[in-house]
Design a protein around this motif. Structure first.
Motif, PDB file in Angstrom:
ATOM      1  N   ALA A  57       0.844  -1.208   0.000  1.00 56.85           N
ATOM      2  CA  ALA A  57       0.000   0.000   0.000  1.00 56.85           C
ATOM      3  C   ALA A  57       0.878   1.256   0.000  1.00 56.85           C
ATOM      4  O   ALA A  57       0.541   2.266  -0.636  1.00 56.85           O
ATOM      5  CB  ALA A  57      -0.920  -0.013   1.212  1.00 56.85           C
ATOM      6  N   GLU A  58       2.003   1.193   0.697  1.00 62.20           N
ATOM      7  CA  GLU A  58       2.916   2.358   0.733  1.00 62.20           C
ATOM      8  C   GLU A  58       3.502   2.619  -0.657  1.00 62.20           C
ATOM      9  O   GLU A  58       3.644   3.768  -1.085  1.00 62.20           O
ATOM     10  CB  GLU A  58       4.011   2.108   1.787  1.00 62.20           C
ATOM     11  N   MET A  59       3.804   1.533  -1.367  1.00 64.48           N
ATOM     12  CA  MET A  59       4.333   1.694  -2.719  1.00 64.48           C
ATOM     13  C   MET A  59       3.244   2.281  -3.635  1.00 64.48           C
ATOM     14  O   MET A  59       3.496   3.205  -4.418  1.00 64.48           O
ATOM     15  CB  MET A  59       4.802   0.331  -3.250  1.00 64.48           C
ATOM     16  N   ALA A  60       2.022   1.776  -3.505  1.00 68.45           N
ATOM     17  CA  ALA A  60       0.902   2.296  -4.313  1.00 68.45           C
ATOM     18  C   ALA A  60       0.680   3.776  -3.991  1.00 68.45           C
ATOM     19  O   ALA A  60       0.443   4.594  -4.899  1.00 68.45           O
ATOM     20  CB  ALA A  60      -0.374   1.498  -4.022  1.00 68.45           C
ATOM     21  N   ALA A  61       0.770   4.119  -2.717  1.00 69.84           N
ATOM     22  CA  ALA A  61       0.562   5.510  -2.299  1.00 69.84           C
ATOM     23  C   ALA A  61       1.608   6.423  -2.923  1.00 69.84           C
ATOM     24  O   ALA A  61       1.297   7.509  -3.427  1.00 69.84           O
ATOM     25  CB  ALA A  61       0.632   5.604  -0.772  1.00 69.84           C
ATOM     26  N   ALA A  62       2.858   5.961  -2.922  1.00 68.36           N
ATOM     27  CA  ALA A  62       3.942   6.774  -3.496  1.00 68.36           C
ATOM     28  C   ALA A  62       3.673   7.030  -4.970  1.00 68.36           C
ATOM     29  O   ALA A  62       3.812   8.169  -5.457  1.00 68.36           O
ATOM     30  CB  ALA A  62       5.278   6.051  -3.309  1.00 68.36           C
ATOM     31  N   SER A  63       3.250   5.995  -5.684  1.00 67.42           N
ATOM     32  CA  SER A  63       2.995   6.146  -7.123  1.00 67.42           C
ATOM     33  C   SER A  63       1.840   7.116  -7.353  1.00 67.42           C
ATOM     34  O   SER A  63       1.920   8.000  -8.215  1.00 67.42           O
ATOM     35  CB  SER A  63       2.699   4.764  -7.722  1.00 67.42           C
ATOM     36  N   LEU A  64       0.763   6.977  -6.583  1.00 65.73           N
ATOM     37  CA  LEU A  64      -0.391   7.874  -6.750  1.00 65.73           C
ATOM     38  C   LEU A  64      -0.005   9.328  -6.470  1.00 65.73           C
ATOM     39  O   LEU A  64      -0.394  10.242  -7.196  1.00 65.73           O
ATOM     40  CB  LEU A  64      -1.527   7.451  -5.803  1.00 65.73           C
TER      41      LEU A  64
END
Ligand code: ATP
Length: 248
Positions: A57-64
């Motif tokens: 989720a942290e990786m997805a958040a960074a991308s968003l």
């Protein structure tokens, strides 16, 4: 308070100490201390470390955040007290705007939180002079700025209450919530829920943002599946603890 680093609850006690100081200085509300306690209970069950679902989720958040037009980080008293430097580093890395938004809003507390962020290097922190309102929220809780939260397309809201999380979603925003409780209304209302302690989650998002800069957006994050896995993890941890007591 003097606690040896070897103390098994060292990290947890240090965080409590920061919150007590921030409460005494007027930055954190009484209810903020109780909310932290609820978070601690879930962290205990999660082993007080970043679980794989949270890392994804942290990786997805960074991308968003990296691909947003107007990324905003909403800051409350607890988050500012616990990890001001990490918030500033994340805001600079994306780059994203910081806006202070308090459940128990007073001008005095707003100034304290903004001042605290500025002491840790933040510039142009928004929130003190609201000129917009989030629909469906009663007056003080809906106050925000046009430049920041109101027009944000992607918003990171660590430790949000369920009503505001839902209201932001209804505005069509992509919401990233950090909440140790995967059962909370906020966790279920978010586009991406990071089930992790905020002082671990924010630096992790920053690290991923550094790695993902210049890369295409990641594929859509399946939040429901990640929440199911986080809840399974807690259920299994409880089951193992129960088994340790033996049959009977
Ligand atoms: P909801 O309205 O979303 O159901 P709530 O009313 O239970 O949630 P609040 O009291 O508004 O929640 O917010 C506190 C939430 O933040 C809790 O769910 C708690 O688990 C979480 N929390 C508290 N401290 C931390 C922390 N340091 N890191 C991550 N999460 C935390």
């Amino acid at each position: 308070m003097t606690v040896p680093k070897s103390h098994p609850r060292y990290e947890s006690l240090m965080k409590r100490d920061k919150l007590i100081e921030a409460y005494k200085s007027g930055m954190v509300a009484e209810a903020g201390m109780i909310a932290h306690g609820r978070g601690e209970a879930f962290d205990y069950l999660l082993g007080e470390e970043t679980i794989p679902e949270a890392e994804e989720a942290e990786m997805a958040a960074a991308s968003l955040l990296l691909h947003a037009k107007n990324p905003v980080i909403s800051v409350n008293g607890n988050v500012a007290a616990l990890c001001p430097e990490a918030l500033v580093e994340l805001a600079n890395t994306i780059p994203a705007k910081l806006e202070v938004n308090l459940f128990y809003r007073t001008d005095e507390r707003m100034k304290k939180v903004i001042g605290h962020l500025e002491e840790h290097g933040a510039k142009n922190v928004l929130g003190l002079k609201p000129d917009a309102h989030i629909p469906d929220l009663e007056h003080a809780r809906g106050l925000c700025t046009k430049e920041g939260i109101f027009t944000a397309d992607v918003i990171l809201v660590p430790l949000e209450d369920g009503d505001r999380a839902l209201a932001l979603r209804k505005m069509g925003k992509t919401t990233i919530i950090i909440d140790l409780n995967p059962l909370s209304r906020s966790a279920r209302a978010a586009s991406v829920t990071i089930v992790d302690e905020v002082t671990r989650a924010i630096p992790n998002i920053t690290e991923f943002a550094k790695q993902l800069k210049g890369q295409p957006p990641l594929k859509k994050f399946d939040n429901e599946a990640a929440l199911r896995r986080a809840i399974d993890r807690i259920t299994n941890a409880l089951f193992e603890l129960r088994c340790a007591f033996g049959p009977g």
